[in-house]
Design a protein around this motif. Structure first.
Motif, PDB file in Angstrom:
ATOM      1  N   LYS A  64       0.828  -1.210   0.000  1.00 40.10           N
ATOM      2  CA  LYS A  64       0.000   0.000   0.000  1.00 40.10           C
ATOM      3  C   LYS A  64       0.865   1.264   0.000  1.00 40.10           C
ATOM      4  O   LYS A  64       0.562   2.234  -0.704  1.00 40.10           O
ATOM      5  CB  LYS A  64      -0.936   0.000   1.218  1.00 40.10           C
ATOM      6  N   CYS A  65       1.934   1.260   0.803  1.00 40.14           N
ATOM      7  CA  CYS A  65       2.816   2.432   0.865  1.00 40.14           C
ATOM      8  C   CYS A  65       3.499   2.676  -0.474  1.00 40.14           C
ATOM      9  O   CYS A  65       3.594   3.815  -0.951  1.00 40.14           O
ATOM     10  CB  CYS A  65       3.872   2.258   1.960  1.00 40.14           C
ATOM     11  N   LEU A  66       3.990   1.605  -1.094  1.00 38.64           N
ATOM     12  CA  LEU A  66       4.656   1.745  -2.394  1.00 38.64           C
ATOM     13  C   LEU A  66       3.672   2.234  -3.457  1.00 38.64           C
ATOM     14  O   LEU A  66       4.018   3.063  -4.305  1.00 38.64           O
ATOM     15  CB  LEU A  66       5.283   0.416  -2.808  1.00 38.64           C
ATOM     16  N   GLN A  67       2.446   1.728  -3.400  1.00 38.39           N
ATOM     17  CA  GLN A  67       1.417   2.211  -4.330  1.00 38.39           C
ATOM     18  C   GLN A  67       1.168   3.701  -4.135  1.00 38.39           C
ATOM     19  O   GLN A  67       0.998   4.439  -5.107  1.00 38.39           O
ATOM     20  CB  GLN A  67       0.118   1.426  -4.118  1.00 38.39           C
ATOM     21  N   PHE A  68       1.142   4.137  -2.885  1.00 42.35           N
ATOM     22  CA  PHE A  68       0.935   5.556  -2.584  1.00 42.35           C
ATOM     23  C   PHE A  68       2.020   6.395  -3.261  1.00 42.35           C
ATOM     24  O   PHE A  68       1.719   7.355  -3.990  1.00 42.35           O
ATOM     25  CB  PHE A  68       0.961   5.775  -1.072  1.00 42.35           C
ATOM     26  N   PHE A  69       3.274   6.060  -3.028  1.00 38.88           N
ATOM     27  CA  PHE A  69       4.364   6.875  -3.581  1.00 38.88           C
ATOM     28  C   PHE A  69       4.469   6.743  -5.095  1.00 38.88           C
ATOM     29  O   PHE A  69       4.845   7.702  -5.777  1.00 38.88           O
ATOM     30  CB  PHE A  69       5.687   6.509  -2.899  1.00 38.88           C
ATOM     31  N   LYS A  70       4.117   5.584  -5.639  1.00 34.19           N
ATOM     32  CA  LYS A  70       4.105   5.424  -7.095  1.00 34.19           C
ATOM     33  C   LYS A  70       3.064   6.352  -7.712  1.00 34.19           C
ATOM     34  O   LYS A  70       3.316   7.024  -8.723  1.00 34.19           O
ATOM     35  CB  LYS A  70       3.802   3.972  -7.457  1.00 34.19           C
ATOM     36  N   ASN A  71       1.885   6.426  -7.089  1.00 35.49           N
ATOM     37  CA  ASN A  71       0.829   7.309  -7.606  1.00 35.49           C
ATOM     38  C   ASN A  71       1.226   8.777  -7.491  1.00 35.49           C
ATOM     39  O   ASN A  71       1.008   9.562  -8.427  1.00 35.49           O
ATOM     40  CB  ASN A  71      -0.478   7.067  -6.842  1.00 35.49           C
ATOM     41  N   VAL A  72       1.795   9.161  -6.355  1.00 39.86           N
ATOM     42  CA  VAL A  72       2.245  10.549  -6.176  1.00 39.86           C
ATOM     43  C   VAL A  72       3.319  10.896  -7.199  1.00 39.86           C
ATOM     44  O   VAL A  72       3.294  11.968  -7.827  1.00 39.86           O
ATOM     45  CB  VAL A  72       2.770  10.769  -4.740  1.00 39.86           C
ATOM     46  N   SER A  73       4.277   9.989  -7.380  1.00 43.66           N
ATOM     47  CA  SER A  73       5.362  10.215  -8.341  1.00 43.66           C
ATOM     48  C   SER A  73       4.819  10.393  -9.751  1.00 43.66           C
ATOM     49  O   SER A  73       5.220  11.316 -10.476  1.00 43.66           O
ATOM     50  CB  SER A  73       6.340   9.032  -8.299  1.00 43.66           C
ATOM     51  N   GLU A  74       3.898   9.537 -10.142  1.00 40.89           N
ATOM     52  CA  GLU A  74       3.299   9.630 -11.485  1.00 40.89           C
ATOM     53  C   GLU A  74       2.584  10.958 -11.680  1.00 40.89           C
ATOM     54  O   GLU A  74       2.683  11.588 -12.744  1.00 40.89           O
ATOM     55  CB  GLU A  74       2.319   8.478 -11.702  1.00 40.89           C
ATOM     56  N   ARG A  75       1.861  11.389 -10.659  1.00 48.39           N
ATOM     57  CA  ARG A  75       1.102  12.647 -10.760  1.00 48.39           C
ATOM     58  C   ARG A  75       2.042  13.834 -10.918  1.00 48.39           C
ATOM     59  O   ARG A  75       1.754  14.780 -11.655  1.00 48.39           O
ATOM     60  CB  ARG A  75       0.230  12.816  -9.506  1.00 48.39           C
ATOM     61  N   LEU A  76       3.167  13.800 -10.224  1.00 42.60           N
ATOM     62  CA  LEU A  76       4.107  14.925 -10.276  1.00 42.60           C
ATOM     63  C   LEU A  76       4.915  14.955 -11.573  1.00 42.60           C
ATOM     64  O   LEU A  76       5.496  15.981 -11.914  1.00 42.60           O
ATOM     65  CB  LEU A  76       5.061  14.875  -9.075  1.00 42.60           C
ATOM     66  N   LYS A  77       4.926  13.846 -12.288  1.00 44.67           N
ATOM     67  CA  LYS A  77       5.656  13.787 -13.561  1.00 44.67           C
ATOM     68  C   LYS A  77       4.801  14.254 -14.734  1.00 44.67           C
ATOM     69  O   LYS A  77       5.299  14.420 -15.841  1.00 44.67           O
ATOM     70  CB  LYS A  77       6.149  12.354 -13.818  1.00 44.67           C
ATOM     71  N   GLU A  78       3.508  14.414 -14.499  1.00 46.74           N
ATOM     72  CA  GLU A  78       2.604  14.822 -15.588  1.00 46.74           C
ATOM     73  C   GLU A  78       2.902  16.244 -16.052  1.00 46.74           C
ATOM     74  O   GLU A  78       3.308  17.101 -15.263  1.00 46.74           O
ATOM     75  CB  GLU A  78       1.148  14.733 -15.121  1.00 46.74           C
ATOM     76  N   GLU A  79       2.668  16.465 -17.328  1.00 45.09           N
ATOM     77  CA  GLU A  79       2.850  17.811 -17.891  1.00 45.09           C
ATOM     78  C   GLU A  79       1.539  18.575 -17.806  1.00 45.09           C
ATOM     79  O   GLU A  79       0.460  17.994 -17.883  1.00 45.09           O
ATOM     80  CB  GLU A  79       3.297  17.718 -19.357  1.00 45.09           C
ATOM     81  N   ASP A  80       1.627  19.879 -17.648  1.00 39.67           N
ATOM     82  CA  ASP A  80       0.426  20.703 -17.539  1.00 39.67           C
ATOM     83  C   ASP A  80       0.615  21.988 -18.318  1.00 39.67           C
ATOM     84  O   ASP A  80       1.664  22.632 -18.220  1.00 39.67           O
ATOM     85  CB  ASP A  80       0.146  21.030 -16.072  1.00 39.67           C
ATOM     86  N   GLU A  81      -0.394  22.352 -19.092  1.00 39.74           N
ATOM     87  CA  GLU A  81      -0.321  23.577 -19.898  1.00 39.74           C
ATOM     88  C   GLU A  81      -0.539  24.828 -19.053  1.00 39.74           C
ATOM     89  O   GLU A  81       0.008  25.885 -19.342  1.00 39.74           O
ATOM     90  CB  GLU A  81      -1.390  23.522 -21.017  1.00 39.74           C
ATOM     91  N   ASP A  82      -1.354  24.717 -18.023  1.00 39.10           N
ATOM     92  CA  ASP A  82      -1.687  25.864 -17.181  1.00 39.10           C
ATOM     93  C   ASP A  82      -0.477  26.288 -16.351  1.00 39.10           C
ATOM     94  O   ASP A  82       0.076  25.495 -15.578  1.00 39.10           O
ATOM     95  CB  ASP A  82      -2.858  25.484 -16.258  1.00 39.10           C
ATOM     96  N   GLU A  83      -0.043  27.551 -16.525  1.00 36.19           N
ATOM     97  CA  GLU A  83       1.169  28.033 -15.848  1.00 36.19           C
ATOM     98  C   GLU A  83       1.025  28.022 -14.326  1.00 36.19           C
ATOM     99  O   GLU A  83       1.961  27.676 -13.607  1.00 36.19           O
ATOM    100  CB  GLU A  83       1.500  29.462 -16.319  1.00 36.19           C
ATOM    101  N   LYS A  84      -0.152  28.404 -13.812  1.00 34.48           N
ATOM    102  CA  LYS A  84      -0.366  28.402 -12.364  1.00 34.48           C
ATOM    103  C   LYS A  84      -0.236  26.993 -11.787  1.00 34.48           C
ATOM    104  O   LYS A  84       0.368  26.784 -10.738  1.00 34.48           O
ATOM    105  CB  LYS A  84      -1.762  28.970 -12.029  1.00 34.48           C
ATOM    106  N   LYS A  85      -0.809  26.023 -12.525  1.00 29.79           N
ATOM    107  CA  LYS A  85      -0.722  24.636 -12.068  1.00 29.79           C
ATOM    108  C   LYS A  85       0.711  24.134 -12.143  1.00 29.79           C
ATOM    109  O   LYS A  85       1.142  23.346 -11.298  1.00 29.79           O
ATOM    110  CB  LYS A  85      -1.652  23.742 -12.898  1.00 29.79           C
ATOM    111  N   LYS A  86       1.452  24.595 -13.152  1.00 34.45           N
ATOM    112  CA  LYS A  86       2.861  24.206 -13.281  1.00 34.45           C
ATOM    113  C   LYS A  86       3.659  24.669 -12.072  1.00 34.45           C
ATOM    114  O   LYS A  86       4.458  23.925 -11.509  1.00 34.45           O
ATOM    115  CB  LYS A  86       3.470  24.821 -14.552  1.00 34.45           C
TER     116      LYS A  86
END
Length: 430
Positions: free
Chosen positions: A356-378
């Motif tokens: 469960k802990c590894l799944q948590f950090f894997k999900n967080v890591s994936e989310r932080l690697k995503e690209e975003d067009e919105d400058e504020k969100k970046k």
């Protein structure tokens, strides 16, 4: 040599056949007291298919009345749910089939229908069955919601409502039912409690559990749950209230007073319901951060002496991290990242918690690697990434992950979702 609790029950129950109806009624409180004192193993050894079949035969032979059967079994079902006994024997018994038929026949009576009898039968049926029959839900659900609706806060009435809502909360989350069957009344019950505080803590939790469990098959419920009834706010408030009265220093299994034991029971049920909520909810709300804060607070209080509750907290946070509507900033502000980081570095971890802990950090890591067009969100994402990176680096997280090399392989073999064997998938890099 002292008589065991199961022997005491069997002796007392064997006397039933030789008692008249009034004598049986007098013995039922004594039997209920014995049931309350049973542990899970004792419960399962006593309440077998043979016992239920015997009760059914006693009904046929008029050695026990339906009224007394209900008095006995309603308490057995209530106790079973509070002890979290997974007992499938009633489903297989002739008594279960009798109750099914009686519910159907009583519902057909219309004008001559005895509402109290129907409610009692529905409660026993739902409390004792593992799954139940979906064909009976269209009868049981409206009947028990009606029994629970707008009742005043008197002690006797509160208990009746609590049992009705507990029975409803037993309906498995994957069973689909039409919203017309339940939505207006369960919404009324929750809103009325928000204004009048007429439900016990367990009854209130059961009302929410029944509604949240319907979310998987009824996505349109999200608007009501999040924006009309404010589930996250209500859950946070309830957890705050409940945790005040618990002495978390007592070890698991150590004797608690009745009030304290009830608080712990309801907390466990709330955390389990949150686990389901984060799994299925697809509507973001600003109250997530506060809710995570209370889950983390309970995790911190329970982690040393109440592993069942602290583990459930981690399960809920893992589901939240996987849910795309939950923002990484919500997890950060609520302290979820700190809690899971603390848990993964503890010395005594079983593989499920590691998973469960590894799944948590894997999900967080994936989310932080995503690209975003919105400058504020970046900018916000970059700030979150830096904050998490610094936390993980300071605590030696990368070395911890590396040490789980063998565990990763075990989890891949034993769990339904294979974990990535790439260590970079669990890391947050700048």
């Amino acid at each position: 040599m002292s008589t065991s609790i199961t022997e005491r029950f069997n002796e007392l129950f064997s006397e039933f056949e030789d008692c008249n109806e009034d004598e049986q009624k007098q013995k039922i409180p004594e039997i209920n007291e014995i049931v309350d004192g049973m542990n899970m193993e004792e419960f399962e050894s006593v309440f077998t298919k043979d016992l239920y079949d015997k009760m059914n035969k006693m009904i046929e032979e008029k050695k026990i009345s339906i009224e007394n059967t209900i008095l006995l079994l309603k308490h057995v079902g209530y106790s079973r749910k509070l002890k979290n006994v997974i007992n499938l024997y009633f489903d297989e018994s002739s008594l279960s089939r009798r109750f099914e038929q009686m519910i159907i026949e009583e519902e057909k009576k219309k004008e001559r229908k005895i509402e109290k009898l129907l409610a009692d039968l529905c409660e026993c049926y739902l409390l004792l069955n593992k799954w139940g029959s979906s064909k009976l839900f269209s009868i049981c659900v409206p009947c028990l919601l009606k029994a629970a609706l707008h009742k005043e806060g008197k002690k006797e009435t509160q208990k009746e409502v609590e049992i009705a809502l507990l029975a409803l909360s037993c309906i498995y989350e994957l069973f689909k039912m039409e919203q017309e069957l339940f939505l207006d009344k369960i919404t009324e019950i929750i809103k009325y409690h928000q204004e009048h505080h007429n439900l016990t803590p367990l009854a209130h939790q059961c009302a929410w559990k029944f509604l949240i469990d319907r979310l998987h098959k009824n996505k349109s419920l999200e608007e009501v749950i999040v924006n009309e009834l404010h589930f996250s706010r209500e859950a946070a408030r309830e957890l705050e209230e409940l945790t005040r009265n618990v002495n978390w220093k007592k070890k698991e299994g150590e004797e608690m007073n009745k009030e304290e034991a009830n608080e712990v029971l309801v907390i466990r049920r709330w955390i389990k319901t949150l686990e389901i909520y984060f799994l299925y909810c697809r509507l973001h709300n600003e109250e997530f951060t506060e809710l995570f804060g209370f889950i983390v607070q309970i995790y911190g209080a329970a982690k040393d002496n109440h592993s069942v509750i602290s583990n459930q907290c981690i399960y809920s946070l893992r589901n939240a991290a996987e849910n795309r509507v939950v923002k990484v900033e919500d997890l950060l502000k609520g302290g979820a990242v700190d809690a899971v980081l603390e848990e993964i570095q503890r010395q005594t971890l079983d593989e499920v918690i590691v998973y469960k802990c590894l799944q948590f950090f894997k999900n967080v890591s994936e989310r932080l690697k995503e690209e975003d067009e919105d400058e504020k969100k970046k900018v916000k994402r970059k700030s979150s990434k830096m904050e998490i990176f610094e936390k993980l680096e300071e605590e030696g997280y990368e070395d911890t992950i590396t040490s789980f090399n063998e565990t990763l392989n075990i989890c891949n073999i034993r769990h339904y979702r294979a974990l990535s064997l790439k260590f970079s998938d669990y890391l947050v890099n700048i």
